[in-house]
Design a protein around this motif. Sequence first.
Motif, PDB file in Angstrom:
ATOM      1  N   LEU A  16      19.039  10.307  77.724  1.00 34.07           N
ATOM      2  CA  LEU A  16      18.880  10.674  76.320  1.00 34.07           C
ATOM      3  C   LEU A  16      18.956   9.409  75.491  1.00 34.07           C
ATOM      4  CD1 LEU A  16      18.836  12.642  73.910  1.00 34.07           C
ATOM      5  CD2 LEU A  16      21.319  12.874  74.193  1.00 34.07           C
ATOM      6  N   ARG A  17      17.874   9.126  74.758  1.00 35.47           N
ATOM      7  CA  ARG A  17      17.835   7.958  73.872  1.00 35.47           C
ATOM      8  C   ARG A  17      17.862   8.457  72.434  1.00 35.47           C
ATOM      9  NH1 ARG A  17      14.203   6.962  77.790  1.00 35.47           N
ATOM     10  NH2 ARG A  17      14.656   5.213  79.169  1.00 35.47           N
ATOM     11  N   LEU A  18      18.796   7.945  71.685  1.00 39.12           N
ATOM     12  CA  LEU A  18      18.906   8.274  70.266  1.00 39.12           C
ATOM     13  C   LEU A  18      18.502   7.064  69.453  1.00 39.12           C
ATOM     14  CD1 LEU A  18      20.596   9.986  67.828  1.00 39.12           C
ATOM     15  CD2 LEU A  18      21.891   7.872  68.088  1.00 39.12           C
ATOM     16  N   THR A  19      17.695   7.285  68.439  1.00 41.31           N
ATOM     17  CA  THR A  19      17.362   6.243  67.473  1.00 41.31           C
ATOM     18  C   THR A  19      17.520   6.848  66.090  1.00 41.31           C
ATOM     19  OG1 THR A  19      15.706   5.363  69.003  1.00 41.31           O
ATOM     20  CG2 THR A  19      15.601   4.594  66.721  1.00 41.31           C
ATOM     21  N   GLU A  20      18.214   6.133  65.217  1.00 43.87           N
ATOM     22  CA  GLU A  20      18.293   6.555  63.814  1.00 43.87           C
ATOM     23  C   GLU A  20      17.854   5.389  62.953  1.00 43.87           C
ATOM     24  OE1 GLU A  20      21.071   8.986  60.691  1.00 43.87           O
ATOM     25  OE2 GLU A  20      22.123   7.734  62.153  1.00 43.87           O
ATOM     26  N   THR A  21      16.902   5.657  62.068  1.00 44.39           N
ATOM     27  CA  THR A  21      16.357   4.636  61.178  1.00 44.39           C
ATOM     28  C   THR A  21      16.377   5.150  59.738  1.00 44.39           C
ATOM     29  OG1 THR A  21      14.108   5.469  61.462  1.00 44.39           O
ATOM     30  CG2 THR A  21      14.812   3.718  62.969  1.00 44.39           C
ATOM     31  N   GLY A  22      16.098   4.240  58.814  1.00 39.70           N
ATOM     32  CA  GLY A  22      15.971   4.625  57.414  1.00 39.70           C
ATOM     33  C   GLY A  22      17.037   4.049  56.507  1.00 39.70           C
ATOM     34  N   PHE A  23      17.965   3.301  57.053  1.00 43.71           N
ATOM     35  CA  PHE A  23      19.059   2.765  56.241  1.00 43.71           C
ATOM     36  C   PHE A  23      18.558   1.800  55.175  1.00 43.71           C
ATOM     37  CE2 PHE A  23      20.950   4.147  60.194  1.00 43.71           C
ATOM     38  CZ  PHE A  23      22.076   4.828  59.760  1.00 43.71           C
ATOM     39  N   ARG A  24      17.765   0.829  55.581  1.00 44.91           N
ATOM     40  CA  ARG A  24      17.262  -0.170  54.628  1.00 44.91           C
ATOM     41  C   ARG A  24      16.300   0.438  53.606  1.00 44.91           C
ATOM     42  NH1 ARG A  24      18.340  -5.200  55.211  1.00 44.91           N
ATOM     43  NH2 ARG A  24      19.328  -5.993  57.076  1.00 44.91           N
ATOM     44  N   GLU A  25      15.556   1.437  54.044  1.00 42.60           N
ATOM     45  CA  GLU A  25      14.551   2.046  53.168  1.00 42.60           C
ATOM     46  C   GLU A  25      15.172   2.805  51.994  1.00 42.60           C
ATOM     47  OE1 GLU A  25      12.769   1.216  57.084  1.00 42.60           O
ATOM     48  OE2 GLU A  25      14.673   2.062  56.428  1.00 42.60           O
ATOM     49  N   ARG A  26      16.461   3.114  52.083  1.00 41.45           N
ATOM     50  CA  ARG A  26      17.131   3.855  51.018  1.00 41.45           C
ATOM     51  C   ARG A  26      17.306   3.022  49.753  1.00 41.45           C
ATOM     52  NH1 ARG A  26      19.486   8.779  52.914  1.00 41.45           N
ATOM     53  NH2 ARG A  26      19.711   9.189  50.702  1.00 41.45           N
ATOM     54  N   GLY A  27      17.223   1.697  49.888  1.00 43.12           N
ATOM     55  CA  GLY A  27      17.348   0.830  48.716  1.00 43.12           C
ATOM     56  C   GLY A  27      18.779   0.670  48.218  1.00 43.12           C
ATOM     57  N   TRP A  28      19.736   0.949  49.074  1.00 39.58           N
ATOM     58  CA  TRP A  28      21.143   0.834  48.691  1.00 39.58           C
ATOM     59  C   TRP A  28      21.560  -0.620  48.539  1.00 39.58           C
ATOM     60  CZ3 TRP A  28      22.317   4.442  53.313  1.00 39.58           C
ATOM     61  CH2 TRP A  28      22.219   5.780  52.914  1.00 39.58           C
ATOM     62  N   GLU A  29      22.564  -0.867  47.699  1.00 41.23           N
ATOM     63  CA  GLU A  29      23.160  -2.203  47.653  1.00 41.23           C
ATOM     64  C   GLU A  29      23.870  -2.434  48.978  1.00 41.23           C
ATOM     65  OE1 GLU A  29      27.350  -1.674  45.449  1.00 41.23           O
ATOM     66  OE2 GLU A  29      25.614  -1.426  44.137  1.00 41.23           O
ATOM     67  N   ILE A  30      24.124  -3.682  49.321  1.00 39.74           N
ATOM     68  CA  ILE A  30      24.582  -4.043  50.662  1.00 39.74           C
ATOM     69  C   ILE A  30      25.884  -3.347  51.052  1.00 39.74           C
ATOM     70  CG2 ILE A  30      25.757  -6.160  49.958  1.00 39.74           C
ATOM     71  CD1 ILE A  30      23.753  -5.626  53.222  1.00 39.74           C
ATOM     72  N   ALA A  31      26.831  -3.209  50.136  1.00 40.32           N
ATOM     73  CA  ALA A  31      28.107  -2.575  50.492  1.00 40.32           C
ATOM     74  C   ALA A  31      27.902  -1.108  50.870  1.00 40.32           C
ATOM     75  CB  ALA A  31      29.098  -2.684  49.336  1.00 40.32           C
ATOM     76  N   ILE A  58      19.951   2.292  64.472  1.00 49.88           N
ATOM     77  CA  ILE A  58      20.988   2.571  65.457  1.00 49.88           C
ATOM     78  C   ILE A  58      20.267   3.064  66.705  1.00 49.88           C
ATOM     79  CG2 ILE A  58      22.947   4.038  66.090  1.00 49.88           C
ATOM     80  CD1 ILE A  58      23.516   4.266  63.044  1.00 49.88           C
ATOM     81  N   GLU A  59      20.597   2.478  67.851  1.00 46.30           N
ATOM     82  CA  GLU A  59      20.005   2.895  69.122  1.00 46.30           C
ATOM     83  C   GLU A  59      21.124   3.105  70.128  1.00 46.30           C
ATOM     84  OE1 GLU A  59      17.429  -0.585  69.455  1.00 46.30           O
ATOM     85  OE2 GLU A  59      15.725   0.787  69.383  1.00 46.30           O
ATOM     86  N   ARG A  60      21.075   4.231  70.799  1.00 50.72           N
ATOM     87  CA  ARG A  60      22.045   4.556  71.838  1.00 50.72           C
ATOM     88  C   ARG A  60      21.309   5.211  72.996  1.00 50.72           C
ATOM     89  NH1 ARG A  60      24.450   1.779  69.045  1.00 50.72           N
ATOM     90  NH2 ARG A  60      26.508   1.988  68.123  1.00 50.72           N
ATOM     91  N   GLU A  61      21.880   5.073  74.193  1.00 53.59           N
ATOM     92  CA  GLU A  61      21.302   5.705  75.372  1.00 53.59           C
ATOM     93  C   GLU A  61      22.454   6.210  76.221  1.00 53.59           C
ATOM     94  OE1 GLU A  61      17.780   3.950  77.382  1.00 53.59           O
ATOM     95  OE2 GLU A  61      19.145   3.818  79.099  1.00 53.59           O
ATOM     96  N   ILE A  62      22.297   7.429  76.746  1.00 50.43           N
ATOM     97  CA  ILE A  62      23.341   8.022  77.566  1.00 50.43           C
ATOM     98  C   ILE A  62      22.686   8.849  78.670  1.00 50.43           C
ATOM     99  CG2 ILE A  62      23.579  10.054  76.065  1.00 50.43           C
ATOM    100  CD1 ILE A  62      26.623   9.938  76.618  1.00 50.43           C
ATOM    101  N   TYR A  63      23.290   8.812  79.844  1.00 50.51           N
ATOM    102  CA  TYR A  63      22.824   9.651  80.942  1.00 50.51           C
ATOM    103  C   TYR A  63      23.525  11.000  80.837  1.00 50.51           C
ATOM    104  CZ  TYR A  63      21.886  11.583  85.516  1.00 50.51           C
ATOM    105  OH  TYR A  63      21.478  12.416  86.531  1.00 50.51           O
ATOM    106  N   VAL A  64      22.748  12.073  81.002  1.00 47.71           N
ATOM    107  CA  VAL A  64      23.286  13.429  80.938  1.00 47.71           C
ATOM    108  C   VAL A  64      22.994  14.106  82.266  1.00 47.71           C
ATOM    109  CG1 VAL A  64      23.265  15.611  79.688  1.00 47.71           C
ATOM    110  CG2 VAL A  64      22.794  13.477  78.454  1.00 47.71           C
ATOM    111  N   ASP A  65      24.020  14.687  82.859  1.00 46.33           N
ATOM    112  CA  ASP A  65      23.882  15.348  84.158  1.00 46.33           C
ATOM    113  C   ASP A  65      23.376  16.780  83.954  1.00 46.33           C
ATOM    114  OD1 ASP A  65      23.932  15.730  86.866  1.00 46.33           O
ATOM    115  OD2 ASP A  65      26.104  16.010  86.989  1.00 46.33           O
ATOM    116  N   ALA A  66      22.172  16.862  83.405  1.00 43.79           N
ATOM    117  CA  ALA A  66      21.517  18.147  83.135  1.00 43.79           C
ATOM    118  C   ALA A  66      20.024  17.882  83.001  1.00 43.79           C
ATOM    119  CB  ALA A  66      22.060  18.766  81.843  1.00 43.79           C
TER     120      ALA A  66
END
Length: 154
Positions: free
Chosen positions: A108-123, A6-14
């Motif tokens: 601010l750039r957010l990245t979240e990884t690790g979903f596939r590495e969990r070994g979960w079934e597709i659902a 998951i990748e997201r980017e947002i501008y923050v006025d700070a």
Amino acid sequence: MEYGTIEREIYVDAPPETVFDVVSSPAHIRDWWSAETDVEPVPGGTGELTWRDEASGRVDVVPITVVDAQPPRLFSFRWTHDAGEVATATNSMLVTFELSPSGGGTVLRLTETGFRERGWEIAVLEEAYQDHVNGWDFYLPRIAELATRQASSP
């Protein structure tokens, strides 16, 4: 669809210093994520994120481990691993906040990884991925709002 990152980017006025404080300090995490925590924002810091639903009485507790903290430009942590386990690439998600100065504010750039590495079934993978997508789409604007308020308060 690819359920790996998951990748997201947002501008923050700070400034980056304020944004870093908002994404990493327990007091601010409580405000934007609605989770109680006492984790110290230092590499190796461990703790728990606790969400309470007063209406139902439900309490969710999730371990958190800080991977990296380089104020004011980078904060990353692993979470969602089972209590009592050491967070690894195969049992947890890795969230990274990258902060870059931009004009008078911060990208601010957010990245979240690790979903596939969990070994979960597709659902299970699809459900977890979509839950986190929805979550970050809700929480990132809250981070921006809180940081903007912090930057403009005396």
